[in-house]
Scaffold this active site. Structure first.
Site, PDB file in Angstrom:
ATOM      1  N   ASP A  22       0.869  -1.180   0.000  1.00 37.25           N
ATOM      2  CA  ASP A  22       0.000   0.000   0.000  1.00 37.25           C
ATOM      3  C   ASP A  22       0.906   1.230   0.000  1.00 37.25           C
ATOM      4  O   ASP A  22       1.454   1.612   1.037  1.00 37.25           O
ATOM      5  CB  ASP A  22      -0.909   0.008   1.231  1.00 37.25           C
ATOM      6  CG  ASP A  22      -1.905   1.162   1.205  1.00 37.25           C
ATOM      7  OD1 ASP A  22      -1.702   2.112   0.424  1.00 37.25           O
ATOM      8  OD2 ASP A  22      -2.881   1.126   1.978  1.00 37.25           O
ATOM      9  N   HIS A 141      -6.166  11.637  13.254  1.00 42.18           N
ATOM     10  CA  HIS A 141      -7.085  11.518  12.105  1.00 42.18           C
ATOM     11  C   HIS A 141      -8.295  10.626  12.406  1.00 42.18           C
ATOM     12  O   HIS A 141      -9.296  10.667  11.679  1.00 42.18           O
ATOM     13  CB  HIS A 141      -6.349  10.937  10.890  1.00 42.18           C
ATOM     14  CG  HIS A 141      -5.213  11.778  10.399  1.00 42.18           C
ATOM     15  ND1 HIS A 141      -5.367  13.101  10.060  1.00 42.18           N
ATOM     16  CD2 HIS A 141      -3.900  11.477  10.219  1.00 42.18           C
ATOM     17  CE1 HIS A 141      -4.184  13.585   9.675  1.00 42.18           C
ATOM     18  NE2 HIS A 141      -3.290  12.621   9.765  1.00 42.18           N
TER      19      HIS A 141
END
Length: 686
Positions: A22, A141
């Site tokens: 990723d 986040h």
């Protein structure tokens, strides 16, 4: 008063990693945690901290900021197959989960919260003064029902709610200096006036992750929380130390002092430092020592820093060390490469101040919003067109990382604490404050030095006691120059004479630049010294009769130094920017007789000035100020200044005078600027 700095770390939080390909997540590696801790160990900083064990957070603590449905979903991840984990992850943005084969990420996320809460507990209970939690995964986040941006649970948001619930505190300041917007923290508190959330972040007009409209300067919170979210968007990369300091002086610190928090939490992300592949900024690691120092006198020194981002392992480790060393109370290095903020930073500062002027008394005088389009928006359109020609419009992250691979920067300067922290020159009968060392000149001062003092100050008559006090001052300055003594305090018979003596000796024999800060109405004695060798800033209720030079700054306050709001506005918006840009080798702080300054303000001023000249500050006070010796010495030794309470509005006359002065000076002192050149015509008093 609590002493000591906590350090919370457990290598178990390094035992998970990305198990599939990723590109967005590959920078979040276990080594982020281990290199930070190892750097603290190698430098000897870890041994100086109070080590506190971690613990797992409870479900009830996690549910302070997250939904039960989300928590139950995360609980299942340790038992999922790799294929199921990949599918589970896809519903969120730029995050990954790790199964039970090593240490599962759910367990590590509970440890990250628990470590943060352990830090809050120890600070709030007075067991330590401040501290840092090295945790992984990061948290800012993460949202109510969603993982995001490497974050599983929102460590700092949970900590703020936990502190309010368990300790009954009324106001929490969250400072997020990570290069990404902590949208999870913002969403958690956007309607809550008891939490002031400040974030600066790479934004580039919504073209940088997380690409949210609500990351811009005009997202200020909702309903009762309007004004308690302050977003400073960076619309270009390459921001430097001056840009960060300008935002602190002209946005964050004025609002923070007006807000008056009971606790300061820092989302300590170090991807905003030079060399980071995510941030692409140019601020050097030592800037975090100054940012930390500037926050340490809020909330009575109750400050908890919690690791967020940081993906250049060298810069990350250096920045962590700079932060912890400042929390420990070591001298802050002289600021490097400080001038004026860049045009794009000024545009952001201007927009933030304009937007928040309706919410904060300290910003009511700010200029109206600019009418012209930001310079970066025009250039961004052109850059995007070029990018689309070469890459079909897709952002190539690999190229961006290559752009930082060859970045180099100097090692942060060595920060050596002198053998003696604070020396005092006191008349007979005045007790030496705890922790200080009484300083006297040698029994037989050099004949040349004695003759010079006699010629300069005792032409008509000689006062033996005063002469010996001046000898002690000269000797004390020489020891500070050699870094044998960090700072000093002198109670003198004649503060004007002592000021001239100290200045003359410092600039002729010892150092190149002296910042002279005088508090009170008495006339500062003149002395023939080469221009630029000293910068005088005097705060008083005397109306100045015109500016004599850029190195003679007279700050007018209608009620003098007794008005707390006006005084702090002058300190934060004028004195500190001037001092940081001037970058002295010595700070001479003079309390004039009858100054009227209250002790809390005086202690704040004394503490804040310790960020300059590596802490080399000499304080001069008149002999009848005996009651002020102990609190002044306490501030010189690093004890956080007492809270000033929520600040009211400064007097309109003071605001107008300060703004006129700033306008006159900003051509010579760039760090005073708050608007970009194209919009400066609208920067009027209001």
């Amino acid at each position: 008063m609590a002493m000591g700095t906590a350090l919370i770390y457990d290598e178990e939080m390094a035992n998970y990693k990305l198990l599939w390909v990723d590109p967005a997540c590959k920078v979040e590696v276990p080594e982020r945690l281990t290199v930070s801790y190892e750097a603290l160990v190698r430098s000897g900083l870890a041994d100086r901290c109070v080590s506190i064990p971690v613990r797992e957070a409870t479900d009830a603590e996690i549910l302070l900021a997250h939904s039960e449905e989300y928590l139950e979903a995360v609980k299942k991840t340790p038992y999922m197959s790799l294929e199921d984990l990949m599918t589970f992850t896809q519903q969120y943005g730029d995050v990954y989960f790790h199964p039970v084969c090593l240490t599962n990420i759910y367990h590590c996320a509970k440890l990250a919260i628990g470590a943060t809460l352990q830090l809050v507990d120890n600070v709030m209970r007075g067991r330590v003064r401040n501290g840092m939690a090295l945790v992984r995964p990061p948290g800012h986040h993460s949202q109510y029902s969603a993982a995001n941006g490497f974050c599983v649970f929102n460590n700092v948001a949970i900590a703020a709610k936990y502190a309010k619930k368990n300790y009954g505190i009324k106001r929490v300041l969250i400072v997020d200096w990570d290069v990404h917007h902590g949208q999870g923290v913002q969403y958690c508190f956007e309607d809550d006036p008891s939490v002031l959330y400040f974030s600066w972040h790479r934004y580039e007009h919504q073209n940088f992750w997380p690409n949210l409209r609500e990351s811009d300067y005009d997202s200020v919170g909702k309903e009762k929380g309007a004004g308690f979210t302050i977003n400073v968007p960076w619309n270009k990369v390459g921001m430097e130390n001056s840009d960060y300091l300008a935002v602190f002086f002209h946005v964050l610190l004025p609002a923070a002092y007006e807000f008056c928090p009971d606790l300061v939490l820092v989302c300590a992300g170090f991807d905003s430092v030079i060399g980071d592949p995510e941030g692409h900024m140019c601020a050097t690691p030592d800037i975090f020592s100054h940012l930390t120092h500037l926050l340490m006198n809020l909330a009575g020194g109750k400050l908890c820093a919690v690791l967020e981002g940081g993906y250049n392992l060298t810069a990350l480790a250096q920045s962590v060390c700079q932060t912890v060393q400042t929390l420990l109370g070591d001298p802050v290095p002289q600021p490097t490469e400080v001038g004026g903020p860049c045009e794009s930073a000024l545009e952001s500062i201007h927009c933030v101040r304009s937007t928040h002027k309706q919410y904060w008394s300290c910003l009511k005088h700010a200029a109206d919003l600019p009418t012209s389009e930001p310079s970066t928006k025009r250039s961004k359109v052109a850059d995007q067109e070029k990018d689309e020609e070469h890459s079909g419009g897709e952002h190539n992250k690999g190229e961006e990382e290559e752009g930082t691979a060859g970045t180099v920067w100097p090692e942060p300067p060595q920060r050596l604490a002198p053998p003696v922290h604070t020396a005092v020159v006191l008349p007979d009968g005045v007790l030496c404050p705890d922790g200080c060392r009484v300083f006297r000149s040698p029994q037989t001062p050099e004949p040349l030095a004695l003759n010079r003092l006699r010629a300069n100050f005792f032409k008509d008559s000689e006062d033996e006691a005063t002469l010996m006090t001046l000898c002690s001052l000269v000797a004390l300055l020489e020891q500070m120059e050699k870094n044998e003594i960090r700072n000093g305090l002198a109670l003198v018979p004649d503060v004007s004479m002592a000021t001239v003596c100290a200045i003359q000796h410092a600039v002729t024999s010892l150092t190149n630049r002296v910042l002279l800060v005088c508090v009170g109405d008495e006339v500062v004695p003149t002395y023939p010294i080469e221009k630029g060798k000293t910068l005088l800033v005097q705060m008083s209720k005397k109306e100045p009769d015109g500016q004599k030079s850029k190195y003679d700054v007279q700050v007018y306050l209608k009620k003098g130094c007794s008005d707390v709001a006006g005084f702090m506005q002058a300190v934060l918006g004028l004195l500190l920017p001037l001092g940081y840009e001037y970058n002295p080798s010595l700070v001479l702080l003079v309390r004039m007789p009858g100054s009227g300054v209250c002790e809390n303000i005086w202690q704040q001023l004394t503490s804040l000035l310790q960020g300059l000249a590596q802490g080399h500050t000499l304080v001069l006070m008149q002999e009848n100020e005996k009651a002020s010796v102990s609190p002044t010495a306490s501030s010189l030794q690093g004890t956080p200044a007492p809270s000033l309470g929520p600040l009211g509005a400064p007097l309109p006359e003071d605001v107008e005078a300060l703004e006129r002065l700033r306008h006159r000076l900003q051509a010579d002192w760039k760090l005073l600027q708050t608007t970009a050149p194209d919009s400066r015509g609208s920067d009027k008093d209001h």
